[in-house]
Write an enzyme that holds these catalytic residues in place. Sequence first.
Site, PDB file in Angstrom:
ATOM      1  N   SER A 105     -19.910  17.255  -3.090  1.00 56.72           N
ATOM      2  CA  SER A 105     -19.314  15.928  -3.246  1.00 56.72           C
ATOM      3  C   SER A 105     -20.408  14.853  -3.257  1.00 56.72           C
ATOM      4  CB  SER A 105     -18.277  15.702  -2.134  1.00 56.72           C
ATOM      5  OG  SER A 105     -17.409  14.650  -2.445  1.00 56.72           O
ATOM      6  N   ASP A 238      -9.083  20.829  -7.350  1.00 55.81           N
ATOM      7  CA  ASP A 238      -9.711  19.663  -6.719  1.00 55.81           C
ATOM      8  C   ASP A 238      -8.972  18.385  -7.123  1.00 55.81           C
ATOM      9  OD1 ASP A 238     -11.381  17.674  -5.718  1.00 55.81           O
ATOM     10  OD2 ASP A 238     -13.228  18.675  -6.323  1.00 55.81           O
ATOM     11  N   HIS A 266     -11.137  20.878  -3.151  1.00 58.27           N
ATOM     12  CA  HIS A 266     -12.399  20.144  -3.076  1.00 58.27           C
ATOM     13  C   HIS A 266     -13.425  20.799  -2.153  1.00 58.27           C
ATOM     14  CE1 HIS A 266     -14.926  16.677  -3.724  1.00 58.27           C
ATOM     15  NE2 HIS A 266     -14.986  16.399  -2.435  1.00 58.27           N
TER      16      HIS A 266
END
Length: 310
Positions: A105, A238, A266
């Site tokens: 991320s 995600d 995610h």
Amino acid sequence: MQAERPVERRTAKIHGYDVSYRICGDPAEDRPVLLLVHGMAGSATTWRSVMPSLGRHHTVIAPDLLGHGTSSKPRHDYSLGNFASLLRDLLIALGVERATLVGHSLGGGVVMQLAYQHPERCERLVLVCSGGLGKEVSWILRALTLPASEYAMPILFPGFVRDVGNAVSRWLGARGIRAPHLEEEWRSYVSLTEPDTRAAFVRTLRGVIDVSGQTVTAHDRLYLARHVPTLIIWGAQDHIIPVSHAHAAHAALPGSRLEIFDDAGHFPHAEQPQKFIDVLDDFVESTEPMRLDPRDWHALLTGGPPQARR
């Protein structure tokens, strides 16, 4: 099969700040080094399911970025460039010359920045549901960038909800009931009940996202990574950063590997840890580390090939 190695929590003093990190193995050993970098409102804890097994064949280092976890939370520059410099300095402090850079991320954006600023430190690049590869991002994160949103956060993230939620989590865990993606999201929520963490989160968030979406992109510089072995891992489910970003990055990086985890969201490293371990182990074992000298940067920027150094 080699036994799993213990994971230790340590703290390094970098420029007067405490930088907490987890480590599995000894940097002095002649083993590949993996640097695992968490996402926004996360911490090194996100890697807890994969570190012991990855430590069988690698030295694994997972820091808490400044403003996150148990690291210091100063009134500070929380830009990608500053995070990248912090990680470079942590590697130096630990005596690590080069590493395979793994970022999840926000951490994906950080490791791409680290590879760009300090290419001599990067052997391979692994992007896990990475930021910085497209504009689209969760509406919740976009909403939290609105002016004065920080004044609403104490109401949105009250301490009593944290306490109740932690009690429920312990009750479920004691009965073997797990939902890894919800656990990771809850852990991020809990961190934001702390005022210092909240302030750092807002500065970090507004550095990379605004109400229209992500404001930083690596696409204009991805060509620089074409000589670096690159693995892209994404969860097909995600809902924070769409999987379309993975396909776009893969297309922009001929020779990169793309692994889509169909049943993950995610947090593929937490949701499907054994698959993540297998994919990452295979990637490291089957690729030669790239050793870039800063002098090669001119060649890359002007379209020429760098010289491989081992």
